[in-house]
Design an enzyme around this catalytic site. Structure first.
Site, PDB file in Angstrom:
ATOM      1  N   LYS A  79       0.686  -1.123   0.024  1.00 32.93           N
ATOM      2  CA  LYS A  79       0.168   0.025  -0.101  1.00 32.93           C
ATOM      3  C   LYS A  79       1.027   1.413   0.150  1.00 32.93           C
ATOM      4  O   LYS A  79       2.146   1.360   0.658  1.00 32.93           O
ATOM      5  CB  LYS A  79      -0.835   0.056   1.249  1.00 32.93           C
ATOM      6  CG  LYS A  79      -1.998   0.870   1.275  1.00 32.93           C
ATOM      7  CD  LYS A  79      -2.964   0.440   2.623  1.00 32.93           C
ATOM      8  CE  LYS A  79      -3.901   1.668   2.755  1.00 32.93           C
ATOM      9  NZ  LYS A  79      -4.917   1.197   3.936  1.00 32.93           N
ATOM     10  N   SER A 154      -9.482   2.231   3.719  1.00 31.58           N
ATOM     11  CA  SER A 154      -8.612   2.745   2.861  1.00 31.58           C
ATOM     12  C   SER A 154      -7.889   1.675   2.036  1.00 31.58           C
ATOM     13  O   SER A 154      -6.945   1.878   1.053  1.00 31.58           O
ATOM     14  CB  SER A 154      -7.640   3.624   3.603  1.00 31.58           C
ATOM     15  OG  SER A 154      -6.706   2.676   4.537  1.00 31.58           O
ATOM     16  N   SER A 178      -9.847  -0.789   7.763  1.00 29.06           N
ATOM     17  CA  SER A 178      -9.249  -0.427   6.395  1.00 29.06           C
ATOM     18  C   SER A 178      -8.774  -1.604   5.764  1.00 29.06           C
ATOM     19  O   SER A 178      -8.407  -1.614   4.492  1.00 29.06           O
ATOM     20  CB  SER A 178      -8.149   0.561   6.521  1.00 29.06           C
ATOM     21  OG  SER A 178      -8.790   1.875   6.965  1.00 29.06           O
TER      22      SER A 178
END
Length: 465
Positions: A79, A154, A178
């Site tokens: 990420k 996220s 997330s």
């Protein structure tokens, strides 16, 4: 079957047996990325040259007969909100695109130490603060099942990447759902480990993170099956001295047999979507068939616990995040932030300290509850995946979202592990459930997830809709 379609565990075994090379595995993953990523925008920072170079080195290690790690040659994604040497930790923010970092975060270093090869970096909303993955720096990530529905956030890029076969394993992080919510929205597995289990640190950070973020945010894996989740989890959880919160707790091997399961099917005063209720009942029946003792039981003060997450998170954000967010963030994160802030109390120092102290009491109550019921079966969200940008519709819409996400927020503020398990499709969209256990008992969640997986089989990578 092409190499990118294989489970990470199978691919690692074939590489170790010299049936395929690391370069072949990486080339297959990069070809898949090139074919499908334009349709989902999951990977927003490519690592093709680095990945091929690392694959060649990995093959050289095999040729010499040297010892290799359990993920040797396996393609993974990272990420964009954690440090990876030679890349910008943008965190979905345009202003941070040019700041290239010099050192790896612990989770990147741990994955690479076990032989994993990073093929790309995945998208996140600005400041990683939405359940919707879209930002002015990298654009919108699309749900591979339906572009009108959020891929979650996220770690929306991570979940979408795994779902379409860009890497068998993705890295994500979870402060308020997330990892678990994107896994739910994209129909894959996502593990939020216990607080202290996986080391976290961004060397590029100019200051320490807010205290509540330190206590709630964890790093963890997403995958299409439980076996790969186990591999990635073990790899990520190795000690790194840069994180003083890391706990030397051994990874449990699993329960001696089926355990008592508390089935949570309601948030008082809030209606559950029928697809969510159906998934919970199907999961409960599967566990019962495997010998688990499932009974309805409500965890302590669920709504109050979720509201505490909001109160403490926003109190920290106002002091240490808001200025940068308003200066560097895009319009969507500003609007979502304001809508969320409208539902959080304004704290003075004494109120903040009392709220933080109240967290300890809730942790104690939940620990006692999980002693009676070592496993909690509950929703990931009380709602089927949200429409795109549902958090852009004002304060009332945000209140609806916060209530829907209470199973995510309550467990995060307590530092508990949670595992998002896919339960098939309804109306063309993924459904799923969440398994929760006491701290450092991820083994209970993983064992139960294997029971649920056994009836349905592992998730296959899909072509984007």
């Amino acid at each position: 079957m092409q190499l990118w379609q294989l489970e990470a565990a199978d691919l690692a075994q074939r590489i170790k047996a010299r049936e395929v090379s690391c370069v072949e595995a990486v080339r297959s993953s990069l070809a898949r990325l090139e074919a499908v990523n334009p349709r989902v925008n999951a990977v927003v920072d490519g690592c093709a040259d680095e990945a091929l170079g690392a694959a060649a080195q990995a093959d050289a290690v095999l040729a010499k007969g040297e010892a290799t790690g359990p993920l040797h040659g396996v393609p993974v994604t990272i990420k964009v909100n954690v440090d990876q040497r030679g890349h910008a930790t943008t965190n979905g923010v345009e202003a941070y695109r040019s700041v290239v970092v010099k050192d790896d975060s612990p989770v990147v270093a741990n994955l690479q130490r076990t032989g994993a090869i990073v093929v790309g970096r995945t998208n996140t909303p600005a400041f990683s603060m939405r359940w919707f993955t879209d930002n002015a720096a990298h654009g919108r990530t699309l749900n591979p099942y339906n572009a009108d529905v959020t891929p979650g956030g996220s770690s929306g890029g991570a979940a979408a990447a795994v779902a379409v076969g860009i890497g068998a394993i993705a890295h994500g992080n979870d402060q308020g759902g997330s990892i678990r919510y994107p896994a739910y929205a994209c129909g894959v597995y996502g593990l939020r480990p216990s607080f202290g289990r996986v080391p976290a640190f961004n060397p590029s950070g100019g200051s320490e993170r807010p205290m509540v973020v330190q206590l709630t945010s964890v790093q963890g894996p997403l995958a299409r099956n439980v076996r790969d989740l186990r591999l990635a989890f073990a790899a990520m959880a190795q000690r790194d001295v840069r994180d003083p919160w890391w706990a030397p707790a051994p990874l449990e091997s699993g329960p001696a047999g089926p355990v008592s399961v508390a089935l949570c099917t309601e948030l008082p005063g809030y209606a559950c979507d029928p697809e969510v209720a159906d998934a919970l009942q199907r999961a409960a029946r599967r566990l019962e068939r495997a010998g688990y003792r499932v009974e309805p039981a409500q965890p302590p003060r669920l709504r109050e616990t979720a509201d505490l997450w909001l109160s403490l998170t926003m109190a920290d954000s106002r002091l240490l995040v808001e200025e940068a967010l308003m200066r560097d963030g895009d319009d969507t994160i500003r609007q979502a932030y304001r809508a969320m802030d409208a539902h959080a109390p304004q704290f003075d120092t004494v109120s903040y300290m009392r709220a933080l102290a109240a967290r300890t009491g809730l942790m104690r109550e939940w620990a006692l509850f999980l002693q009676r019921h070592p496993l909690l079966l509950m929703p990931v969200s009380w709602r089927h995946p949200f429409p795109v940008d549902a958090d852009q519709r004002g304060s009332a819409a945000m209140r609806e979202i916060l209530d829907a996400q209470s199973p995510l927020l309550s467990t995060a503020i307590l530092g508990l592990p949670g595992l998002s398990v896919p339960m098939g499709l309804r109306h063309g969209l993924p459904t799923g459930v969440q398994l929760v256990s006491d701290r450092f008992r991820e083994d209970l969640c993983l064992a139960a997830a294997e029971v649920l997986e056994a009836e349905a089989g592992p998730v296959a990578a899909i072509d984007p809709a």
